[in-house]
Design an enzyme around this catalytic site. Structure first.
Site, PDB file in Angstrom:
ATOM      1  N   HIS A 187       0.770  -1.281  -0.051  1.00 14.25           N
ATOM      2  CA  HIS A 187      -0.039   0.108   0.143  1.00 14.25           C
ATOM      3  C   HIS A 187       0.811   1.118   0.105  1.00 14.25           C
ATOM      4  O   HIS A 187       0.728   2.173  -0.624  1.00 14.25           O
ATOM      5  CB  HIS A 187      -0.717  -0.044   1.308  1.00 14.25           C
ATOM      6  N   ASP A 216      -6.424   5.597   1.826  1.00 14.73           N
ATOM      7  CA  ASP A 216      -6.359   4.188   1.339  1.00 14.73           C
ATOM      8  C   ASP A 216      -7.807   3.780   1.812  1.00 14.73           C
ATOM      9  O   ASP A 216      -8.201   3.986   2.948  1.00 14.73           O
ATOM     10  CB  ASP A 216      -5.468   3.485   2.399  1.00 14.73           C
ATOM     11  N   SER A 254       2.500  -6.634  -8.025  1.00 17.38           N
ATOM     12  CA  SER A 254       3.266  -7.683  -8.718  1.00 17.38           C
ATOM     13  C   SER A 254       2.739  -7.929 -10.249  1.00 17.38           C
ATOM     14  O   SER A 254       3.447  -7.843 -11.187  1.00 17.38           O
ATOM     15  CB  SER A 254       3.465  -9.035  -8.021  1.00 17.38           C
TER      16      SER A 254
HETATM   17  C1  UDX Z   1      -1.002  -6.983  -0.889  1.00 15.91           C
HETATM   18  C2  UDX Z   1      -2.041  -7.533  -2.024  1.00 15.91           C
HETATM   19  O1  UDX Z   1      -2.367  -8.713  -2.221  1.00 15.91           O
HETATM   20  C3  UDX Z   1      -2.236  -6.483  -2.958  1.00 15.91           C
HETATM   21  O2  UDX Z   1      -2.998  -6.830  -4.318  1.00 15.91           O
HETATM   22  C4  UDX Z   1      -2.732  -5.416  -2.414  1.00 15.91           C
HETATM   23  O3  UDX Z   1      -3.089  -4.099  -3.371  1.00 15.91           O
HETATM   24  C5  UDX Z   1      -1.398  -4.914  -1.512  1.00 15.91           C
HETATM   25  O4  UDX Z   1      -1.117  -5.900  -0.690  1.00 15.91           O
HETATM   26  P1  UDX Z   1       1.618  -7.869  -1.351  1.00 15.91           P
HETATM   27  O5  UDX Z   1       1.693  -9.192  -0.802  1.00 15.91           O
HETATM   28  O6  UDX Z   1       2.188  -6.465  -0.596  1.00 15.91           O
HETATM   29  O7  UDX Z   1       0.423  -7.291  -1.483  1.00 15.91           O
HETATM   30  O8  UDX Z   1       2.037  -8.030  -2.989  1.00 15.91           O
HETATM   31  P2  UDX Z   1       1.952  -7.099  -4.043  1.00 15.91           P
HETATM   32  O9  UDX Z   1       0.824  -6.060  -4.200  1.00 15.91           O
HETATM   33  O10 UDX Z   1       2.688  -7.756  -5.178  1.00 15.91           O
HETATM   34  O11 UDX Z   1       3.240  -5.843  -3.331  1.00 15.91           O
HETATM   35  C6  UDX Z   1       4.403  -6.373  -3.179  1.00 15.91           C
HETATM   36  C7  UDX Z   1       5.525  -5.415  -3.541  1.00 15.91           C
HETATM   37  O12 UDX Z   1       6.721  -5.576  -2.973  1.00 15.91           O
HETATM   38  C8  UDX Z   1       5.726  -5.158  -4.934  1.00 15.91           C
HETATM   39  O13 UDX Z   1       5.689  -3.808  -5.405  1.00 15.91           O
HETATM   40  C9  UDX Z   1       7.052  -5.679  -5.265  1.00 15.91           C
HETATM   41  O14 UDX Z   1       7.840  -5.007  -6.211  1.00 15.91           O
HETATM   42  C10 UDX Z   1       7.740  -5.521  -3.968  1.00 15.91           C
HETATM   43  N1  UDX Z   1       8.597  -6.678  -3.671  1.00 15.91           N
HETATM   44  C11 UDX Z   1       8.240  -7.813  -3.341  1.00 15.91           C
HETATM   45  C12 UDX Z   1      10.264  -6.257  -3.862  1.00 15.91           C
HETATM   46  O15 UDX Z   1      10.578  -5.037  -4.028  1.00 15.91           O
HETATM   47  N2  UDX Z   1      11.244  -7.249  -3.393  1.00 15.91           N
HETATM   48  C13 UDX Z   1      10.789  -8.440  -3.242  1.00 15.91           C
HETATM   49  O16 UDX Z   1      11.837  -9.159  -2.969  1.00 15.91           O
HETATM   50  C14 UDX Z   1       9.485  -8.731  -3.102  1.00 15.91           C
END
Ligand code: UDX
Length: 481
Positions: free
Chosen positions: A22, A119, A378
């Site tokens: 977020h 949010d 992602s």
């Molecule tokens: C959750 C929900 O599933 C998502 O849909 C919602 O909108 C926000 O919270 P999360 O588990 O944090 O999400 O996944 P994601 O939305 O994919 O965000 C993860 C973020 O961390 C991405 O921006 C990704 O680039 C970042 N990340 C992840 C890294 O920079 N490095 C890593 O090793 C893993």
């Protein structure tokens, strides 16, 4: 701009849920509004602020915008609390609500805030903003498909679609307009599963309330784009007055910053980034590596970890895997992987890091597929870089996201609800070989549409301009004393 007096400059307060998925997109939106010369106050928790300043150059990123400042608020939790434990997120929301309320009121009034970008999940803040008459723009970090199904939940309960039985998982959901030809019970948000009548009522009550708040907001901002989610956005527009789709925000920001400054926007991480994986990737052939990451919240049992690990090693593909320190359930940590063939296979073909520079990894020429939990950020990052996905959704929105990725957009495969080693191995081979070209073709069309949407004249670009104009118009409406 020099002719604009400070009272004509909008002051926007941005308040995200204090979680990685977020804070990241809302920091990107903050910077986009800084580029429009707005004053921005970014309100987040003391805890997260410490992590961000420790692990990134976030201070440098925003120091070039004189109108930008952070304000921090305690999250009301003890230091040792596992804030990202998905099973205890309600404690984070409760703690934040109780500690942030008084400060929020003070900032909204004392700092002469023009509008609050909130949010959508911070429902306690709507009431405070309404008391002090500051307009709220609700912001969703999820896709429009998730937002729309949330709108449908009260009706799904009323119509008897929820609760549903385990044996009905593969049947179609009857009363979800726009989705009734492809959405299965299996694809509904995880909190719709295994409910009894009383928990169904609670769910119905909760979402009727949440939806009401979003409808009352002055407008609704989503990190998505028209070419990706046009049909869901149209359905949402029937219920909310103004809907701005302005995503993917990270790519939109990169576009506005221009290529030279791109790298600075990669500063949203709560964990320390391990850059060593980039040199590991540098030594691998084009499109030969599967990048594996389950986001910032998902947790695995030791058995699930083992199945993934065996499947990855047996697929005979190179793999780069993010294993966060809290990825595996604590009680299962005492028995680490010991089988020799797994260790050997990992040494030969694997690279494991605690946190990767994900956007850079996905953009690397060596990465040919993304094995993901299907978090919304992602998905967007994968689309922007054109990397097909294998989805293993963990919870909430990720279950519907993966249905859209696989069935509607055809840019990935869905492995929902299973993770046995043979299936993992076979589906990785599908992703990297058997189905790769087909997936890549649809993905490259979608990537092209993304670029179009954030470029001058595109839908997200134009919608952001309209959003900026709307915020400026709040100032004109303010009473002058
Ligand atoms: C959750 C929900 O599933 C998502 O849909 C919602 O909108 C926000 O919270 P999360 O588990 O944090 O999400 O996944 P994601 O939305 O994919 O965000 C993860 C973020 O961390 C991405 O921006 C990704 O680039 C970042 N990340 C992840 C890294 O920079 N490095 C890593 O090793 C893993």
């Amino acid at each position: 701009m020099e002719h604009q007096s400070s009272t004509q400059i909008p002051h926007v307060l941005i308040f995200p849920v204090p979680l990685q998925g977020h804070v990241g997109p809302l920091l990107d939106l903050a910077e986009l509004l800084c580029l429009a010369y707005f004053k921005i106050t970014f309100l987040h928790t003391t805890h997260n602020h410490q992590w961000l300043t420790k692990h990134t150059d976030i201070e440098a990123r925003f120091s070039r915008y004189p109108g930008f400042k952070y304000k921090t608020v305690p999250d009301g939790l003890p230091d040792a609390h596992p804030r990202t434990d998905p099973l205890r997120l309600s404690e984070l929301f409760k703690g934040l609500a109780s500690s942030a309320k008084p400060l929020l009121r003070d900032i909204l009034v004392g700092d002469k805030v023009t509008c609050l970008i909130l949010d959508e999940w911070l429902s306690f803040a709507y009431e405070i903003a309404s008391e002090v008459q500051v307009p709220v723009m609700a912001f969703s970090t999820s896709g429009a498909c998730f937002t729309w199904i949330l709108h449908c939940i009260p009706k799904l309960v009323e119509a008897g679609d929820i609760p549903f039985k385990d044996e009905e998982m593969d049947k179609l959901v009857k009363n979800a307009p726009g989705m009734d030809s492809f959405l299965r019970y299996r694809d509904l948000p995880s909190f719709c599963r295994k409910l009894d009548t009383s928990s169904c009522r609670k769910l119905q009550h909760r979402f009727s309330g949440e939806i009401q708040l979003i409808k009352q907001a002055h407008s609704f901002i989503l990190n998505t784009f028209e070419d990706l989610e046009g049909p869901c956005l149209s359905l949402i527009r029937e219920h909310c007055s103004k809907v701005y789709s302005i995503g993917p925000l990270h790519a939109h920001l990169d576009y506005k910053l221009g290529t030279k400054e791109k790298t600075l926007s990669n500063t949203n991480n709560f964990l320390e980034v391990d850059q060593s994986c980039i040199s590991w990737l540098d030594h691998k052939p084009d499109k030969s590596v599967v990048y594996v990451s389950f986001g910032s919240l998902a947790i695995l049992t030791k058995d699930q970890l083992t199945e993934f690990w065996v499947g990855l090693v047996q697929s005979n593909k190179y793999f780069l895997w993010v294993i966060r320190p809290d990825l595996v359930i604590k009680s299962d940590l005492n028995s680490p992987i010991t089988q020799d063939y797994l260790l050997d296979g990992t040494k030969k073909r694997g690279c494991i890091v605690k946190w990767a520079p994900q956007k850079e990894v996905l953009a690397h020429r060596a990465v040919g597929g993304f094995f993901t939990h299907c978090g919304w950020n992602s998905i967007l990052e994968s689309i922007v870089t054109g990397v097909p996905m294998l989805c293993w959704p963990y919870f909430t929105d990720q279950l519907i996201n993966s249905r859209y990725v696989s069935y509607i957009w055809k840019i990935g495969l869905d492995m929902k609800d299973t993770c046995d080693r043979t299936r993992v191995k076979n589906m990785i081979n599908d992703l990297m070989e058997r189905k790769h070209d087909k997936l890549e073709t649809s993905m490259s069309i979608m990537s092209h549409l993304t670029n179009k949407s954030i470029s001058e004249g595109g839908s997200s670009y134009t919608n952001l301009d309209h959003l900026i104009e709307e915020i400026k118009a709040f100032i004109k409406k303010e009473p002058t004393f």
